[in-house]
Scaffold this active site. Sequence first.
Site, short mmCIF file in Angstrom:
data_model
loop_
_atom_site.label_atom_id
_atom_site.label_comp_id
_atom_site.label_asym_id
_atom_site.label_seq_id
_atom_site.Cartn_x
_atom_site.Cartn_y
_atom_site.Cartn_z
N SER A 27 0.85 -1.06 -0.15
CA SER A 27 0.08 -0.01 -0.05
C SER A 27 0.78 1.32 0.00
CB SER A 27 -0.88 -0.05 1.21
OG SER A 27 -1.80 -1.18 1.14
N1 SAH Z 1 -0.52 -5.09 4.32
C1 SAH Z 1 0.05 -5.34 3.09
C2 SAH Z 1 -0.84 -4.94 1.80
C3 SAH Z 1 -0.64 -5.96 0.68
S1 SAH Z 1 -1.99 -5.90 -0.36
C4 SAH Z 1 1.72 -4.72 2.80
O1 SAH Z 1 1.83 -3.95 3.89
O2 SAH Z 1 2.25 -4.63 2.07
C5 SAH Z 1 -3.22 -6.75 0.17
C6 SAH Z 1 -2.99 -8.47 0.66
O3 SAH Z 1 -4.23 -8.83 0.90
C7 SAH Z 1 -2.47 -9.14 -0.42
O4 SAH Z 1 -1.29 -9.77 -0.28
C8 SAH Z 1 -3.42 -10.18 -0.77
O5 SAH Z 1 -2.98 -11.63 -1.17
C9 SAH Z 1 -4.08 -10.11 0.58
N2 SAH Z 1 -5.44 -10.78 0.79
C10 SAH Z 1 -6.41 -10.77 -0.35
N3 SAH Z 1 -7.65 -11.42 0.23
C11 SAH Z 1 -7.13 -11.86 1.38
C12 SAH Z 1 -7.80 -12.87 2.20
N4 SAH Z 1 -9.11 -13.38 1.98
N5 SAH Z 1 -7.09 -13.36 3.29
C13 SAH Z 1 -5.93 -13.01 3.57
N6 SAH Z 1 -5.20 -12.12 2.61
C14 SAH Z 1 -5.92 -11.77 1.53
#
Ligand code: SAH
Length: 218
Positions: free
Chosen positions: A65
């Site tokens: 993000s």
């Molecule tokens: N907090 C992260 C943001 C990553 S983007 C950071 O600091 O980099 C969002 C993430 O949510 C992705 O890695 C995606 O694979 C994950 N995601 C999406 N749906 C999900 C679910 N149902 N359970 C767990 N993770 C999920």
Amino acid sequence: MRNDSLRHKGLRNQLAQQLSERGIQSAHVLEAIRVIPRHLFLDKTLEAHAYEDRAFPIGAEQTISHPYTVAFQTELLEVRSGMKVLEIGTGSGYQSAVLSFLGAEVFTVERQLELFRKAEVFFRTFQWKPKLIHYSDGCKGLSKYAPYDRIVVTAGAKEIPNALLAQLSIGGILVIPVGENQQKMTVLERKGAKEFHKTTYGDFQFVPLLNSTEGLVR
Ligand code: SAH
């Protein structure tokens, strides 16, 4: 582990300054931005851009993000040291490092195997680490360690998963972006067993929160 440097520290100070000018007020959150080396959470080829307020690809079609978004969500969470925090969407691990820096006991869930494995390896040698990284569908929460003082979802949810509401302690706060193409940052404060107080903020764009079978990259 790649290095941190004075140049990186200088860029982080500038980034924290920018975020403060955009409205982030919490001194603790700004301190986390100044301390956590975001470049280590990105591919080496992106290192030069790590302290720009941008999202970047992290593999498995996912993104880290924007720093502003991380700071905004973290500020809304009002994390205090010792709180139990559940994060849905480990991704690069940067958000969970920020929460760990703030003294939270972090449980983080990721459903893309590649990212889960990468985060596990990364955090072996990183100072501010979550207590647990879990490979599962975060729409179900993580009932084994519930209830949580705080829950943060870092992917865009079409609707708020009931499991997350159920796993929030009374007095707890859930921060979740809700919407399909764009998401409203939504804060739910649990006032009682069935009583939630909802506040919504501006629009953001997240990768989608997917259920157990959608869009898995192998
Ligand atoms: N907090 C992260 C943001 C990553 S983007 C950071 O600091 O980099 C969002 C993430 O949510 C992705 O890695 C995606 O694979 C994950 N995601 C999406 N749906 C999900 C679910 N149902 N359970 C767990 N993770 C999920």
